[in-house]
Design an enzyme around this catalytic site. Structure first.
Site, PDB file in Angstrom:
ATOM      1  N   LYS A  87      38.541  24.090 -38.248  1.00 21.14           N
ATOM      2  CA  LYS A  87      37.273  24.225 -37.526  1.00 21.14           C
ATOM      3  C   LYS A  87      36.414  22.996 -37.806  1.00 21.14           C
ATOM      4  O   LYS A  87      36.135  22.668 -38.968  1.00 21.14           O
ATOM      5  CB  LYS A  87      36.569  25.502 -38.006  1.00 21.14           C
TER       6      LYS A  87
HETATM    7  O1  G3P Z   1      31.440  32.260 -35.191  1.00 20.43           O
HETATM    8  C1  G3P Z   1      30.118  31.815 -35.252  1.00 20.43           C
HETATM    9  C2  G3P Z   1      29.288  32.881 -35.810  1.00 20.43           C
HETATM   10  O2  G3P Z   1      29.647  33.091 -37.148  1.00 20.43           O
HETATM   11  C3  G3P Z   1      27.852  32.736 -35.715  1.00 20.43           C
HETATM   12  O3  G3P Z   1      27.366  34.006 -35.597  1.00 20.43           O
HETATM   13  O4  G3P Z   1      25.723  35.784 -35.750  1.00 20.43           O
HETATM   14  O5  G3P Z   1      25.616  33.828 -37.325  1.00 20.43           O
HETATM   15  O6  G3P Z   1      25.020  33.544 -34.933  1.00 20.43           O
HETATM   16  P1  G3P Z   1      25.854  34.309 -35.913  1.00 20.43           P
END
Ligand code: G3P
Length: 218
Positions: A87
């Site tokens: 990633k």
């Molecule tokens: O895969 C990306 C993700 O981890 C971000 O999610 O909920 O932290 O915006 P969030």
């Protein structure tokens, strides 16, 4: 549509995997920190533990932000297990690193995508997946699903192989809307995946079926 779970929590990964519908796992440094996984060797061991649970792609994020560092780190991560996808953040050096890994046959997930132009550039560099963060766009009063739409149109226009991995998914409607748009993959929390199964009429209907069966089979 592939279902990935977005967590570094091994119990949640096992629970989603036991459901039989899990195609992979995404993690990031924040999710690792949340589970208390720190230090290079512990983090690498944790990736291997995840790979040993799920038979699918597991995104492992580089910390370096320069191309040489990303290539070194990504090469080490990819060597941990055949299911690892490196990633890489959407920055200038990240694009160069993605191109390098694409030439080497190492799969990548370009993360922190917030615009169609970033998605186009990552596809041109040969990213296997791109991760548009739809929930974080919603958080700042911007339509995250519209970004998924725009990227779908661009990739279809030119038949890019890069897969749209809708990320920062927060709830079941995000998953359903991404499926309507044609995102190749969604990654979300266990709660959003499990919520897809729920409907009050299902519960009421099942209770009635069981009650009627019980009446006739005393
Ligand atoms: O895969 C990306 C993700 O981890 C971000 O999610 O909920 O932290 O915006 P969030």
């Amino acid at each position: 549509m592939k279902f990935f779970i977005d967590t570094a929590n091994l119990n949640e990964i096992r629970e989603a995997n036991d459901l039989g519908v899990l195609d992979g796992v995404t993690t990031n440094p924040s999710l690792m920190a949340k589970e208390g996984i720190t230090g290079e060797s512990n983090i690498k061991k944790h990736y291997v533990d995840i790979c040993n649970i799920v038979d699918g792609d597991v995104s492992a994020e580089v910390i370096a932000t320069d191309v040489a560092g990303m290539i070194k780190e990504g090469t080490e991560l990819a060597a941990l297990h055949e299911n690892i996808v490196v990633k890489i953040p959407m920055i200038k050096d990240g694009i160069k690193a993605i191109k390098h890994f694409s030439n080497e046959g190492i799969r990548t997930n370009c993360t922190l995508i917030f615009s169609p132009g970033q998605a186009l550039l990552a596809a041109k560099a040969g990213a296997t997946y791109i991760s548009p963060f739809l929930g974080r766009l919603d958080d700042v009063s911007t339509d995250g699903l519209n970004l998924i739409h725009e990227i779908r149109t661009i990739y279809d226009n030119y038949m890019f192989d890069t897969e749209i991995l809708a990320a920062s998914v927060r709830h079941p409607m995000h998953i359903i809307d991404c499926a309507k748009i044609g995102a190749d993959v969604m990654t979300g929390p266990l709660s959003a995946i499990m919520a897809l199964a729920n409907h009050p009429l299902t519960d009421i209907g099942l209770q009635k079926f069981l009650a009627d069966y019980a009446k006739g089979n005393k």
